[in-house]
Design a protein around this motif. Structure first.
Motif, PDB file in Angstrom:
ATOM      1  N   HIS A 118     -54.105  30.829  57.636  1.00 45.90           N
ATOM      2  CA  HIS A 118     -55.213  31.585  58.253  1.00 45.90           C
ATOM      3  C   HIS A 118     -55.983  32.499  57.310  1.00 45.90           C
ATOM      4  O   HIS A 118     -56.924  33.141  57.742  1.00 45.90           O
ATOM      5  N   ASP A 156     -48.819  35.883  63.509  1.00 41.63           N
ATOM      6  CA  ASP A 156     -48.314  36.111  62.147  1.00 41.63           C
ATOM      7  C   ASP A 156     -48.470  37.609  61.849  1.00 41.63           C
ATOM      8  O   ASP A 156     -49.361  38.259  62.389  1.00 41.63           O
ATOM      9  N   VAL A 157     -47.602  38.148  60.998  1.00 43.28           N
ATOM     10  CA  VAL A 157     -47.646  39.596  60.749  1.00 43.28           C
ATOM     11  C   VAL A 157     -48.917  40.023  60.014  1.00 43.28           C
ATOM     12  O   VAL A 157     -49.307  41.189  60.037  1.00 43.28           O
ATOM     13  N   HIS A 158     -49.581  39.044  59.361  1.00 42.90           N
ATOM     14  CA  HIS A 158     -50.832  39.347  58.648  1.00 42.90           C
ATOM     15  C   HIS A 158     -52.030  38.972  59.516  1.00 42.90           C
ATOM     16  O   HIS A 158     -51.974  38.002  60.269  1.00 42.90           O
ATOM     17  N   ASP A 233     -43.006  36.147  59.830  1.00 42.36           N
ATOM     18  CA  ASP A 233     -42.957  37.280  58.906  1.00 42.36           C
ATOM     19  C   ASP A 233     -42.994  38.624  59.645  1.00 42.36           C
ATOM     20  O   ASP A 233     -43.008  39.678  59.013  1.00 42.36           O
ATOM     21  N   GLY A 274     -46.478  32.098  58.670  1.00 32.58           N
ATOM     22  CA  GLY A 274     -45.823  32.668  57.497  1.00 32.58           C
ATOM     23  C   GLY A 274     -44.366  33.020  57.737  1.00 32.58           C
ATOM     24  O   GLY A 274     -43.908  33.214  58.867  1.00 32.58           O
ATOM     25  N   TYR A 276     -41.198  34.473  54.658  1.00 32.87           N
ATOM     26  CA  TYR A 276     -41.032  34.567  53.204  1.00 32.87           C
ATOM     27  C   TYR A 276     -39.655  35.030  52.746  1.00 32.87           C
ATOM     28  O   TYR A 276     -39.515  35.463  51.613  1.00 32.87           O
TER      29      TYR A 276
HETATM   30 ZN   LIG Z   1     -48.221  36.073  57.270  1.00 37.43          ZN
END
Ligand SMILES: [Zn+2]
Length: 299
Positions: A118, A156-158, A233, A274, A276
């Motif tokens: 994204h 997603d965390v972002h 994430d 995501g 990681y």
């Molecule tokens: Zn992310």
């Protein structure tokens, strides 16, 4: 009922061992999902065509990506050294999300064991994202008249900054991003709805916030399709997140989103997003929650 799931062996390719991206996760996730194989029906994607990519990305950027002529700064921003295998991987992943969206329209629910890139923009790669699979899938389905309106639920965390910018002028796509506010990207885009979260949020507060937004959004938007980015994430052990969800929190989140769409008869296509953690087995068990939650909903 089996759930359509999309995977390709070339989702994973060899990176230097010191590279921070956990590239092996796509292979390990597929192996772990053998436990769910009686409930999953696997499909092999084709690489996204140039025509599909040009609905979203700048032709010169695609030329440079395909030919390996991205300059050093552009490669650094992408997070990956250029290779033929990289291009093959990102085209397959984007084709995979397009296939997942089509399967969701046919069957109500489908999952890609990759996807959620994204941060990719029209003419540059960013944060491990070279092609924006979500925006490409939206554009392809709209152009074929298969959907009237798409809701993107990006957890997603972002922030889904690339998707928000690529679809900003598309009234038939609604972008919703719920993310940790103090996190990449530093300069946020404007989604149709942004829900920035405080660092350190745990399961209960997170799920309560989501429950306060998502059902209303589905009822208001009445989309023909939901594309769900189920980034893990947000997990407390993730290296790049600032939230504190547990494994069971992830399961409850994914199940809540899938159930909310399915209960309303809205098709939903999930992508893994995501994640990681350097512990690949633990990381893939988290990504596996999306598939377990989907099985839980249809059983
Ligand atoms: Zn992310």
């Amino acid at each position: 009922m089996t759930i359509p799931a999309v995977h390709h062996p070339a989702y994973t390719f060899r990176l230097p061992a010191s590279h921070p991206f956990p590239m092996d996760k796509f292979r390990v996730l597929r192996a772990q999902l053998e436990d769910l194989d009686p409930q999953l029906q696997w499909y092999l994607p084709e690489p996204a065509s140039r025509g599909a990519l040009e609905m979203v990305h700048d032709p010169q950027y695609i030329d440079a990506l395909f030919a390996g002529t991205l300059d050093r700064a552009a490669q650094r921003r992408s997070g990956f050294p250029w290779s033929e295998s990289l291009v093959r991987r990102v085209r397959l992943e984007t084709g995979g999300t397009c296939l997942t969206a089509r399967l969701a329209l046919e069957r109500g629910l489908a999952l890609n064991a990759a996807g959620g890139t994204h941060h990719a923009h029209a003419d540059f790669a960013s944060g491990y994202c070279l092609l924006n699979d979500i925006a490409v899938a939206v554009r392809v389905l709209l152009s074929e008249g298969l959907v009237e309106r798409v809701l993107i639920v990006d957890l997603d965390v972002h922030q889904g900054d690339g998707t928000a910018r690529l679809l900003a002028n598309e009234p038939r796509a609604f972008t919703f991003s719920m993310h940790a506010e103090r996190n990449f990207p530093a300069r946020k885009a404007v989604s149709d709805l942004d829900m920035p979260l405080e660092s350190g949020l745990g399961d209960e507060d997170y799920l309560e916030t989501l429950a306060g937004v998502l059902p209303r959004l589905l009822d208001e938007q009445q989309p023909s399709l939901v594309i769900y980015d189920a980034g893990v994430d947000v997990h407390s052990a993730d290296r790049l997140g600032h939230l504190c969800l547990s494994d069971s929190g992830l399961y409850r989140r994914d199940r809540f989103v899938i159930e909310a769409a399915c209960r309303r008869g809205i098709p939903i296509a999930g992508v893994i997003g995501g994640g990681y953690d350097r512990d690949i087995d633990a990381l893939c068990r988290r990504h596996g929650q999306l598939f377990a939650a989907a099985v839980g909903v249809v059983q």
